[in-house]
Design a protein around this motif. Structure first.
Motif, PDB file in Angstrom:
ATOM      1  N   ASP A   1      39.395  29.876  53.281  1.00 37.33           N
ATOM      2  CA  ASP A   1      39.285  29.264  52.142  1.00 37.33           C
ATOM      3  C   ASP A   1      39.145  29.944  50.710  1.00 37.33           C
ATOM      4  OD1 ASP A   1      36.490  29.814  51.197  1.00 37.33           O
ATOM      5  OD2 ASP A   1      35.917  29.451  53.304  1.00 37.33           O
ATOM      6  N   ASN A   2      39.580  29.228  49.949  1.00 37.53           N
ATOM      7  CA  ASN A   2      39.117  30.358  48.564  1.00 37.53           C
ATOM      8  C   ASN A   2      38.070  29.738  47.594  1.00 37.53           C
ATOM      9  OD1 ASN A   2      39.843  27.405  47.803  1.00 37.53           O
ATOM     10  ND2 ASN A   2      41.553  27.677  46.291  1.00 37.53           N
ATOM     11  N   GLY A   3      37.090  29.710  48.680  1.00 34.80           N
ATOM     12  CA  GLY A   3      35.954  28.630  47.499  1.00 34.80           C
ATOM     13  C   GLY A   3      34.558  30.169  47.096  1.00 34.80           C
ATOM     14  N   PRO A   4      33.653  30.150  47.297  1.00 36.97           N
ATOM     15  CA  PRO A   4      32.934  31.305  45.710  1.00 36.97           C
ATOM     16  C   PRO A   4      33.137  32.385  46.598  1.00 36.97           C
ATOM     17  CG  PRO A   4      31.431  29.243  46.968  1.00 36.97           C
ATOM     18  CD  PRO A   4      32.750  28.957  47.795  1.00 36.97           C
TER      19      PRO A   4
ATOM     20  N   MET B   1      34.104  38.312  59.461  1.00 39.12           N
ATOM     21  CA  MET B   1      34.612  37.918  58.435  1.00 39.12           C
ATOM     22  C   MET B   1      34.908  38.902  57.319  1.00 39.12           C
ATOM     23  SD  MET B   1      32.303  36.990  55.732  1.00 39.12           S
ATOM     24  CE  MET B   1      30.863  37.642  55.842  1.00 39.12           C
ATOM     25  N   GLU B   2      35.905  38.374  56.296  1.00 38.25           N
ATOM     26  CA  GLU B   2      35.984  39.247  55.031  1.00 38.25           C
ATOM     27  C   GLU B   2      35.689  38.683  53.840  1.00 38.25           C
ATOM     28  OE1 GLU B   2      39.809  41.943  56.713  1.00 38.25           O
ATOM     29  OE2 GLU B   2      39.985  40.552  55.406  1.00 38.25           O
ATOM     30  N   SER B   3      35.135  39.020  52.990  1.00 39.77           N
ATOM     31  CA  SER B   3      34.545  37.148  52.029  1.00 39.77           C
ATOM     32  C   SER B   3      35.066  37.987  50.508  1.00 39.77           C
ATOM     33  CB  SER B   3      33.662  37.619  51.468  1.00 39.77           C
ATOM     34  OG  SER B   3      33.495  36.346  50.623  1.00 39.77           O
ATOM     35  N   ASN B   4      35.924  37.856  49.691  1.00 40.54           N
ATOM     36  CA  ASN B   4      35.417  38.337  48.171  1.00 40.54           C
ATOM     37  C   ASN B   4      35.057  37.457  47.277  1.00 40.54           C
ATOM     38  OD1 ASN B   4      36.012  39.967  46.388  1.00 40.54           O
ATOM     39  ND2 ASN B   4      37.933  38.521  45.689  1.00 40.54           N
ATOM     40  N   THR B   5      33.952  38.032  45.693  1.00 45.48           N
ATOM     41  CA  THR B   5      33.224  36.938  45.262  1.00 45.48           C
ATOM     42  C   THR B   5      33.336  37.193  43.972  1.00 45.48           C
ATOM     43  OG1 THR B   5      31.177  38.313  45.367  1.00 45.48           O
ATOM     44  CG2 THR B   5      31.712  36.806  46.549  1.00 45.48           C
ATOM     45  N   ASP B   6      34.458  37.860  43.643  1.00 43.76           N
ATOM     46  CA  ASP B   6      35.235  38.447  42.691  1.00 43.76           C
ATOM     47  C   ASP B   6      36.557  37.410  41.803  1.00 43.76           C
ATOM     48  OD1 ASP B   6      35.285  41.914  43.390  1.00 43.76           O
ATOM     49  OD2 ASP B   6      33.706  41.016  42.170  1.00 43.76           O
ATOM     50  N   LYS B   7      37.072  37.677  40.826  1.00 50.37           N
ATOM     51  CA  LYS B   7      37.698  36.854  40.282  1.00 50.37           C
ATOM     52  C   LYS B   7      38.604  35.724  40.920  1.00 50.37           C
ATOM     53  CE  LYS B   7      41.234  36.706  36.669  1.00 50.37           C
ATOM     54  NZ  LYS B   7      42.233  37.424  36.139  1.00 50.37           N
ATOM     55  N   ASN B   8      38.619  36.643  42.383  1.00 53.07           N
ATOM     56  CA  ASN B   8      40.210  35.365  43.076  1.00 53.07           C
ATOM     57  C   ASN B   8      38.886  35.378  44.489  1.00 53.07           C
ATOM     58  OD1 ASN B   8      42.059  35.318  41.804  1.00 53.07           O
ATOM     59  ND2 ASN B   8      43.118  37.847  42.086  1.00 53.07           N
ATOM     60  N   THR B   9      38.196  34.708  44.254  1.00 52.34           N
ATOM     61  CA  THR B   9      36.535  34.039  45.568  1.00 52.34           C
ATOM     62  C   THR B   9      37.334  33.286  47.175  1.00 52.34           C
ATOM     63  OG1 THR B   9      36.725  31.902  44.783  1.00 52.34           O
ATOM     64  CG2 THR B   9      35.205  34.127  43.671  1.00 52.34           C
ATOM     65  N   TYR B  10      36.930  34.160  47.358  1.00 55.00           N
ATOM     66  CA  TYR B  10      37.352  33.425  49.681  1.00 55.00           C
ATOM     67  C   TYR B  10      36.881  33.964  50.492  1.00 55.00           C
ATOM     68  CZ  TYR B  10      39.274  38.167  50.862  1.00 55.00           C
ATOM     69  OH  TYR B  10      39.603  39.755  51.533  1.00 55.00           O
ATOM     70  N   THR B  11      36.821  33.858  51.295  1.00 53.40           N
ATOM     71  CA  THR B  11      36.053  33.581  53.211  1.00 53.40           C
ATOM     72  C   THR B  11      37.004  33.730  54.020  1.00 53.40           C
ATOM     73  OG1 THR B  11      34.225  33.077  52.173  1.00 53.40           O
ATOM     74  CG2 THR B  11      34.014  33.228  54.535  1.00 53.40           C
TER      75      THR B  11
END
Length: 440
Positions: A375-378, A422-432
């Motif tokens: 998902d492109n959530g926070p 699980m992989e996730s990013n909380t910077d500019k292009n956020t996703y989980t």
């Protein structure tokens, strides 16, 4: 089908309603729909309307309360009648208001809004207005009983403090037990422990729920007996006390029901998957339950528009899995993504065009079948990444989550001999991105 005159009437009524409750039209626009000699009453008995100026003052006061106290509302047509050779009409709407309380619940209030219109010069003008009021309102300017609600809020805060102290103590013990189990790596005993706890809790919980229902019935019977007694101040006070007791019992039942659902989740968590594995169309199963999760979200409390992008390897074919258990994996992961995207949608600024998107991928990797749900959530912060699969851990506020969904999902995947990453990013292009690896 309505004729032109009726169409104009209902459009005018709708515009008047928007003026009263939303402020979408300016005062300059509002006066076009109001007769100079308008009369009537506002939503409190003292709000007498004898001129257009009176009416506009009441509108301003109403809009101020709606804005300051975050009231929500909806309306439904109640009645409509044409009079005097189709030149006079009476329209009435039922209006339901919701006022938020200190503990996040909402108090419901009901009003009735009536307008009398006269047709002249090719348009309808409001000539008489009447608004009912909540029973407890007796102030000239407190249209929605805000002061009354504020007082009730303070009383509710104190009551909540008293009633939750014991629950907080129990919750702290449960958290301490959880940490001990996790750090000592005795997760194998968690199923037996939770099943035992659930069994011990269920009997007193059933007692609480059943006797709450019974007491509500007894109070209703008491009201019937009170109706036979001549009215008096003491009788009125007794009724108010009984209403408060009945309301408290209903809240006890409400939270008791929620506690029961948590117990069922604990039992479900302890049971694990022990069904029979069968070869099923893997991509077909994915599509079916992603679609089910999407429509469940759309029909639930947090509906939103979500685009779903499928990238499925058609050569995967059939995979041996426990259909009932693995379907829960898909539902839990999708629901987790929908919740995350809804949170980001609420936080988005108006100038930021956020479009929720769910990406579903399947492919082969060596001897593994891979399912990715992204998902492109926070995104998930580093602080929570190590805890996200732990039982009872949740970032949701209040009573929105039990913290068992992802833990159950992880257990089911392990029971299939697989692995959940699980992989996730909380910077500019956020996703989980949740990655499910299964052996072919």
């Amino acid at each position: 089908m309505m004729d032109t005159k009726e169409n104009i009437l209902h459009q005018t009524h709708k515009r008047i309603f928007e003026i009263i409750f939303t402020g979408k039209l300016s005062e300059k626009e509002a006066v076009k729909f109001i007769d100079d000699k308008i009369s009537g009453f506002g939503t409190t008995w003292d709000e007498k309307i004898l001129s257009k100026e009176d009416y506009l003052w009441i509108l301003g006061n109403t809009l101020s309360q709606l804005e300051n106290y975050r009231l929500e509302w909806n309306s439904e047509p109640f009645s409509y009648r044409m009079l005097a050779n189709d030149t006079v009409a009476v329209l009435c709407d039922d209006v339901k208001f919701f006022s938020p309380t200190a503990n996040g619940e909402k108090i419901e209030m009901y009003m009735r809004y009536t307008g009398v219109y006269e047709y002249s010069g090719g348009k309808w003008l409001l000539v008489h207005f009447h608004g009912s009021k909540p029973e407890f309102v007796d102030s000239e300017i407190d249209t929605f009983g805000i002061e009354h609600l504020k007082k009730k809020n303070e009383e509710l805060k104190e009551e909540v403090k008293k009633r939750t102290s014991q629950l907080e103590e129990s919750l702290n013990r449960l958290r301490a037990t959880q940490e001990q189990l996790i750090h000592s790596e005795k997760m194998a005993s968690l199923g037996e422990l939770t099943a035992g706890i659930a069994h011990e809790i269920k009997n007193p919980l059933n007692f609480v729920n059943n006797f709450s229902d019974l007491n509500v019935e007894l109070i209703d019977e008491t009201f019937e007996e009170l109706n036979k007694i001549e009215s008096s101040a003491a009788l009125s006070e007794a009724r108010e006390i009984l209403e408060d007791v009945k309301s408290n019992l209903e809240k006890i039942k409400q939270h008791g029901t929620r506690a029961d659902s948590i117990v069922k989740s604990m039992l479900q968590h302890s049971r694990g998957g022990n069904g029979k594995a069968e070869k099923v169309d893997f991509n077909g199963l994915i599509k079916e339950y992603v679609n089910l999760a999407f429509h469940g979200m759309r029909a639930g409390k947090k509906p939103m528009n979500v685009s779903i992008d499928y990238e499925l390897d058609e050569e995967i074919g059939k995979v041996s899995i426990i259909h009932e258990d693995f379907s829960r994996v898909i539902l839990n992961l999708c629901n987790n993504s929908f919740d995350a995207m809804h949170d980001k949608l609420k936080m988005s600024k108006p100038e930021f065009e956020y479009a929720p998107k769910l990406s579903i991928r399947t492919y082969r990797e060596d001897d593994n079948i891979i399912l990715e749900i992204e998902d492109n959530g926070p995104g998930i912060s580093d602080e929570y990444k190590s805890k996200i699969l732990q039982p009872f851990f949740t970032t949701k506020k209040g009573t929105e989550g039990t913290g068992l969904g992802l833990s159950i999902t992880n257990d089911i995947i392990k029971a299939h001999g697989g692995e959940l990453q699980m992989e996730s990013n909380t910077d500019k292009n956020t996703y989980t991105r949740f990655i499910v690896k299964l052996k072919k």
